[in-house]
Enzyme design. Structure first.
Site, short mmCIF file in Angstrom:
data_model
loop_
_atom_site.label_atom_id
_atom_site.label_comp_id
_atom_site.label_asym_id
_atom_site.label_seq_id
_atom_site.Cartn_x
_atom_site.Cartn_y
_atom_site.Cartn_z
N GLY A 174 -3.38 9.18 -3.47
CA GLY A 174 -4.73 9.55 -3.91
C GLY A 174 -4.86 10.71 -4.87
O GLY A 174 -5.80 10.76 -5.66
N CYS A 205 -10.92 2.75 0.39
CA CYS A 205 -9.50 3.07 0.56
C CYS A 205 -9.08 2.30 1.80
O CYS A 205 -9.78 2.33 2.82
CB CYS A 205 -9.32 4.57 0.78
SG CYS A 205 -7.65 5.03 1.33
N HIS A 217 -6.97 2.75 3.98
CA HIS A 217 -6.72 3.53 5.20
C HIS A 217 -8.00 3.69 6.04
O HIS A 217 -7.94 3.83 7.25
CB HIS A 217 -6.21 4.93 4.85
CG HIS A 217 -4.77 5.01 4.49
ND1 HIS A 217 -4.26 4.50 3.33
CD2 HIS A 217 -3.71 5.55 5.15
CE1 HIS A 217 -2.95 4.73 3.27
NE2 HIS A 217 -2.60 5.38 4.38
N ASP A 260 0.86 -1.19 0.00
CA ASP A 260 0.00 0.00 0.00
C ASP A 260 0.90 1.23 0.00
O ASP A 260 2.12 1.13 0.16
CB ASP A 260 -0.89 -0.01 1.25
CG ASP A 260 -1.79 1.23 1.33
OD1 ASP A 260 -2.39 1.60 0.31
OD2 ASP A 260 -1.86 1.86 2.40
N SER A 261 0.27 2.41 -0.12
CA SER A 261 1.03 3.65 -0.07
C SER A 261 1.58 3.92 1.34
O SER A 261 2.48 4.73 1.49
CB SER A 261 0.13 4.81 -0.49
OG SER A 261 -0.97 4.91 0.40
N CYS A 311 -4.19 -1.52 -1.98
CA CYS A 311 -4.32 -0.09 -2.27
C CYS A 311 -5.34 0.06 -3.40
O CYS A 311 -5.06 -0.33 -4.54
CB CYS A 311 -2.97 0.48 -2.68
SG CYS A 311 -3.05 2.19 -3.18
N GLU A 352 -2.36 8.78 8.36
CA GLU A 352 -0.91 8.55 8.37
C GLU A 352 -0.27 9.21 9.60
O GLU A 352 0.76 8.76 10.08
CB GLU A 352 -0.25 9.07 7.08
CG GLU A 352 -0.47 8.18 5.87
CD GLU A 352 0.31 6.85 5.89
OE1 GLU A 352 1.43 6.83 6.41
OE2 GLU A 352 -0.23 5.84 5.40
N1 DGL Z 1 -4.74 3.22 0.96
C1 DGL Z 1 -4.74 3.51 -0.43
C2 DGL Z 1 -6.04 3.18 -1.11
O1 DGL Z 1 -6.63 2.17 -0.74
C3 DGL Z 1 -4.07 4.80 -0.86
C4 DGL Z 1 -4.37 6.03 -0.13
C5 DGL Z 1 -3.45 7.16 -0.53
O2 DGL Z 1 -2.24 6.99 -0.45
O3 DGL Z 1 -3.96 8.22 -0.92
O4 DGL Z 1 -6.48 3.82 -2.01
#
Ligand code: DGL
Length: 264
Positions: free
Chosen positions: A43, A181, A183, A10-11, A73, A149
């Site tokens: 994103g 997402c 996150h 993931d990011s 992600c 984050e």
């Molecule tokens: N967690 C990621 C997703 O599912 C990326 C979120 C991001 O880095 O903006 O899209």
């Protein structure tokens, strides 16, 4: 039987919510987790950048000799073409769309995600492939990822931000809301309070983990161990990553290694 690890990326910390579900479903597997903490958030980045990042990370995963990769992600899933890779890839976005279709009764599904995922309309496309009569209402919540984050997922500012983001969706009479997402499950308590208890919240990682389990069982690729190990890699900051990983996985995370991902 196959003891090679499963790659998860993931990011940043978001994919840890997916790793948690994978470990619950498949505790005997070994995992390689990569969080691109140097380049988060994805994103608002261009498609070209996200494709380049995915290529580098998948090269790294190949070097780690993984037996499959879970793309934890949504933003990456929304942009890349998986058929360009000769690797076994699992896609969190597809699992999210499929889960939402199973849950909705009134055929009105809400999706919250990053700007790039919303713009790609990937959720809508994947849902409509299964049932074209479903209405999909999407909302980008670009402020969530930077807050998460920083570890501020249960803070007053998280409530304020979620209130703003969910305002329009609350008027659409959705009965299902996809956390589009990885996150966002970290903010689920806040999201639940705001959207209300009549809306079913879908965490795509639950179905995804069972899809991976199914695949390994069918292909006879399970690791014959009771408890597996996870190695963590990040491209940038480690501190908040370790804090979130320990909170989510309920164990001490000692060894987080740094990778110069641009090299791949
Ligand atoms: N967690 C990621 C997703 O599912 C990326 C979120 C991001 O880095 O903006 O899209």
């Amino acid at each position: 039987m196959d003891s090679r690890p499963i790659g998860v990326f993931d990011s940043g910390v978001g994919g840890l919510t997916v790793l948690k579900r994978l470990v619950e479903a498949l505790p005997g597997e070994n995992y390689i987790y990569f969080g691109d903490t140097k380049r988060v958030p994805y994103g608002d980045r261009s498609e070209g950048e996200i494709k380049k990042f995915a290529k580098q990370i998948l090269n790294f995963m190949r070097e780690q000799k993984v037996k499959a990769v879970v793309i934890a992600c949504n933003t990456t899933c929304a942009v890349i073409d998986k058929s360009e890779y000769d690797m076994v890839l699992f896609d969190v976005l597809k699992a999210g769309a499929e889960s939402a279709v199973l849950y909705t009764i009134n055929k009105k599904i809400g999706v919250i995600a990053t700007t790039r995922t919303v713009e790609s309309k990937s959720y809508e496309k994947n849902i409509k492939i299964i049932d074209k009569n479903i209405k999909v209402y999407q909302e980008a919540c670009p402020e969530f990822v930077p807050l998460i984050e920083k570890g501020l997922y249960n803070s007053p500012i998280a409530y304020e931000t979620a209130n703003k983001c969910l305002k329009e969706l609350k008027e659409k009479e959705i009965d299902t809301l996809v956390l589009g997402c990885t996150h966002y499950p970290l903010m689920v308590e806040v999201i639940e309070k705001i959207i209300g208890e009549n809306v079913k919240i879908v965490d795509p990682a639950i179905k995804l983990a069972y899809d991976v389990k199914d695949y390994l069982l069918k292909k006879d690729l399970l690791n014959p161990q009771i408890i597996g190990k996870t190695k963590f890699f990040v491209s940038g900051d480690k501190d908040n990553f370790i804090k979130t990983a320990e909170m989510l996985l309920g164990e001490k995370i000692e060894n987080v290694l740094h990778v110069d991902i641009e090299k791949y």
